[in-house]
Design an enzyme around this catalytic site. Structure first.
Site, PDB file in Angstrom:
ATOM      1  N   GLY A   6     -17.901  -3.821  57.198  1.00  0.00           N
ATOM      2  CA  GLY A   6     -18.119  -2.395  57.433  1.00  0.00           C
ATOM      3  C   GLY A   6     -18.990  -2.044  58.623  1.00  0.00           C
ATOM      4  O   GLY A   6     -19.627  -0.997  58.630  1.00  0.00           O
ATOM      5  N   ASN A   8     -17.870  -1.157  61.491  1.00  0.00           N
ATOM      6  CA  ASN A   8     -17.249   0.054  62.057  1.00  0.00           C
ATOM      7  C   ASN A   8     -17.553   1.278  61.197  1.00  0.00           C
ATOM      8  O   ASN A   8     -17.767   2.370  61.725  1.00  0.00           O
ATOM      9  CB  ASN A   8     -15.737  -0.140  62.215  1.00  0.00           C
ATOM     10  CG  ASN A   8     -15.401  -0.943  63.457  1.00  0.00           C
ATOM     11  OD1 ASN A   8     -15.771  -0.581  64.569  1.00  0.00           O
ATOM     12  ND2 ASN A   8     -14.706  -2.052  63.273  1.00  0.00           N
ATOM     13  N   ILE A  88      -0.769  -0.100  54.817  1.00  0.00           N
ATOM     14  CA  ILE A  88      -0.823   1.224  54.196  1.00  0.00           C
ATOM     15  C   ILE A  88       0.586   1.709  53.856  1.00  0.00           C
ATOM     16  O   ILE A  88       1.483   1.701  54.706  1.00  0.00           O
ATOM     17  CB  ILE A  88      -1.561   2.215  55.121  1.00  0.00           C
ATOM     18  CG1 ILE A  88      -2.998   1.701  55.308  1.00  0.00           C
ATOM     19  CG2 ILE A  88      -1.585   3.612  54.536  1.00  0.00           C
ATOM     20  CD1 ILE A  88      -3.706   2.322  56.447  1.00  0.00           C
ATOM     21  N   ASN A 102      -6.511   4.181  63.242  1.00  0.00           N
ATOM     22  CA  ASN A 102      -6.868   2.784  62.949  1.00  0.00           C
ATOM     23  C   ASN A 102      -7.471   2.155  64.196  1.00  0.00           C
ATOM     24  O   ASN A 102      -7.065   2.475  65.313  1.00  0.00           O
ATOM     25  CB  ASN A 102      -5.589   2.017  62.561  1.00  0.00           C
ATOM     26  CG  ASN A 102      -5.849   0.531  62.354  1.00  0.00           C
ATOM     27  OD1 ASN A 102      -6.739   0.136  61.607  1.00  0.00           O
ATOM     28  ND2 ASN A 102      -5.081  -0.309  63.031  1.00  0.00           N
ATOM     29  N   HIS A 104      -7.882  -1.422  66.153  1.00  0.00           N
ATOM     30  CA  HIS A 104      -7.322  -2.768  66.207  1.00  0.00           C
ATOM     31  C   HIS A 104      -8.036  -3.537  67.324  1.00  0.00           C
ATOM     32  O   HIS A 104      -8.180  -3.009  68.433  1.00  0.00           O
ATOM     33  CB  HIS A 104      -5.819  -2.690  66.483  1.00  0.00           C
ATOM     34  CG  HIS A 104      -5.162  -4.031  66.458  1.00  0.00           C
ATOM     35  ND1 HIS A 104      -4.875  -4.691  65.286  1.00  0.00           N
ATOM     36  CD2 HIS A 104      -4.788  -4.861  67.468  1.00  0.00           C
ATOM     37  CE1 HIS A 104      -4.331  -5.867  65.572  1.00  0.00           C
ATOM     38  NE2 HIS A 104      -4.268  -5.990  66.887  1.00  0.00           N
ATOM     39  N   ASP A 146       0.407  -1.157  63.284  1.00  0.00           N
ATOM     40  CA  ASP A 146      -0.208  -1.018  64.622  1.00  0.00           C
ATOM     41  C   ASP A 146       0.744  -0.379  65.624  1.00  0.00           C
ATOM     42  O   ASP A 146       0.709  -0.685  66.821  1.00  0.00           O
ATOM     43  CB  ASP A 146      -0.680  -2.388  65.163  1.00  0.00           C
ATOM     44  CG  ASP A 146      -1.697  -3.073  64.262  1.00  0.00           C
ATOM     45  OD1 ASP A 146      -2.502  -2.362  63.641  1.00  0.00           O
ATOM     46  OD2 ASP A 146      -1.677  -4.310  64.192  1.00  0.00           O
ATOM     47  N   GLU A 176     -15.656  -1.983  69.977  1.00  0.00           N
ATOM     48  CA  GLU A 176     -15.137  -1.271  68.802  1.00  0.00           C
ATOM     49  C   GLU A 176     -16.075  -0.176  68.307  1.00  0.00           C
ATOM     50  O   GLU A 176     -15.634   0.941  68.016  1.00  0.00           O
ATOM     51  CB  GLU A 176     -14.844  -2.247  67.657  1.00  0.00           C
ATOM     52  CG  GLU A 176     -13.634  -3.110  67.910  1.00  0.00           C
ATOM     53  CD  GLU A 176     -13.240  -3.917  66.688  1.00  0.00           C
ATOM     54  OE1 GLU A 176     -13.018  -3.327  65.624  1.00  0.00           O
ATOM     55  OE2 GLU A 176     -13.171  -5.158  66.803  1.00  0.00           O
TER      56      GLU A 176
HETATM   57  C1  GRF Z   1     -12.939  -5.473  63.283  1.00  0.00           C
HETATM   58  O1  GRF Z   1     -12.596  -6.288  64.374  1.00  0.00           O
HETATM   59  C2  GRF Z   1     -11.816  -4.523  62.999  1.00  0.00           C
HETATM   60  O2  GRF Z   1     -11.126  -4.086  64.114  1.00  0.00           O
HETATM   61  C3  GRF Z   1     -10.999  -5.406  62.158  1.00  0.00           C
HETATM   62  O3  GRF Z   1     -11.895  -6.028  61.284  1.00  0.00           O
HETATM   63  C4  GRF Z   1     -13.067  -6.324  62.032  1.00  0.00           C
HETATM   64  C5  GRF Z   1     -14.345  -6.168  61.229  1.00  0.00           C
HETATM   65  O4  GRF Z   1     -14.638  -4.855  60.949  1.00  0.00           O
HETATM   66  N1  GRF Z   1      -9.689  -5.101  61.931  1.00  0.00           N
HETATM   67  P1  GRF Z   1     -15.856  -4.282  60.102  1.00  0.00           P
HETATM   68  O5  GRF Z   1     -17.145  -4.954  60.482  1.00  0.00           O
HETATM   69  O6  GRF Z   1     -15.563  -4.472  58.620  1.00  0.00           O
HETATM   70  O7  GRF Z   1     -15.882  -2.831  60.478  1.00  0.00           O
END
Ligand code: GRF
Length: 209
Positions: A6, A8, A88, A102, A104, A146, A176
């Site tokens: 998590g 992001n 999804i 999303n 990616h 995607d 990201e």
């Molecule tokens: C990220 O690279 C995201 O793009 C992917 O999973 C990775 C980890 O994400 N698909 P997070 O730390 O759980 O947000």
């Protein structure tokens, strides 16, 4: 919507709190798996959580209905799938068309689609001998994985010493986290304008960097 650490999600929580995602707040962290740190991040920020995965609902359609019910219950305007490791259902994609994005960890359309997730993406980039990679935020559509319209992309140079792990970490931290906040803000602004009946034709599609 999350499945893992998590980071992001944390970027979105912080971006909403400090105004980079104008007028927004994170109303729900919906995870496809229980016990992930993303849920803990949400709890610490006082955000509602839900766990709806294959363990809870093995039937795809029932799982989709439960996801839709949770999103509606939280009055979600914009859905961000951020490290969400599950495909999804079309039903969910259609219900949130234009309102679901999303992130990616590659420069789509390269290294995207079924099978390109997690470290596999970065491994494939290195195996292909690419000199650059990056991240893409795109709309989620019901045509494929995607596959939706690109909103923002940002690049990262690949170095000779990179492993899938080092590359993945750099893409995540250098690109990201800021990209997801900017893209969420762009789409939130667009949706807000649509709601107010102004500037209906404004599009954020295909803004490339
Ligand atoms: C990220 O690279 C995201 O793009 C992917 O999973 C990775 C980890 O994400 N698909 P997070 O730390 O759980 O947000």
């Amino acid at each position: 919507m999350v499945s893992g650490g998590g980071t992001n999600l944390q970027a979105l929580i912080d971006g909403a709190a400090d105004g980079r995602i104008e007028g927004a707040r994170v109303v729900l962290a919906l995870s496809s798996r229980d016990g992930v740190f993303a849920l803990e991040r949400a709890r610490r920020a006082g955000i509602r959580t839900a766990v709806i995965g294959k363990e809870e609902y093995s039937d795809d359609e029932q799982r989709a209905d439960a996801i839709l019910a949770a999103l509606r219950e939280a009055e979600t305007d914009l859905v961000v799938t951020a490290g969400y490791m599950s495909i999804i259902h079309k039903k969910v994609c259609r219900a949130y068309a234009g309102r679901m994005i999303n992130i990616h960890p590659a420069l789509l359309p390269k290294f995207g689609g079924i099978g390109y997730y997690g470290l596999r993406v970065h491994k494939a980039v290195l195996e292909a001998g690419e000199s650059e990679t990056g991240a893409t935020v795109h709309y989620v559509d019901d045509e494929g994985v995607d596959s939706g319209e690109i909103i923002l992309q940002r690049r990262v140079a690949v170095s000779e010493a990179d492993t899938p792990e080092t590359l993945g970490k750099r893409v995540l931290e250098e690109v990201e986290h800021s990209l997801i906040v900017e893209a969420a803000n762009l789409v939130a602004r667009k949706l807000e304008k649509g709601k107010n009946g102004k500037n209906q034709r404004t599009t954020v599609g295909n803004i490339m960097e």
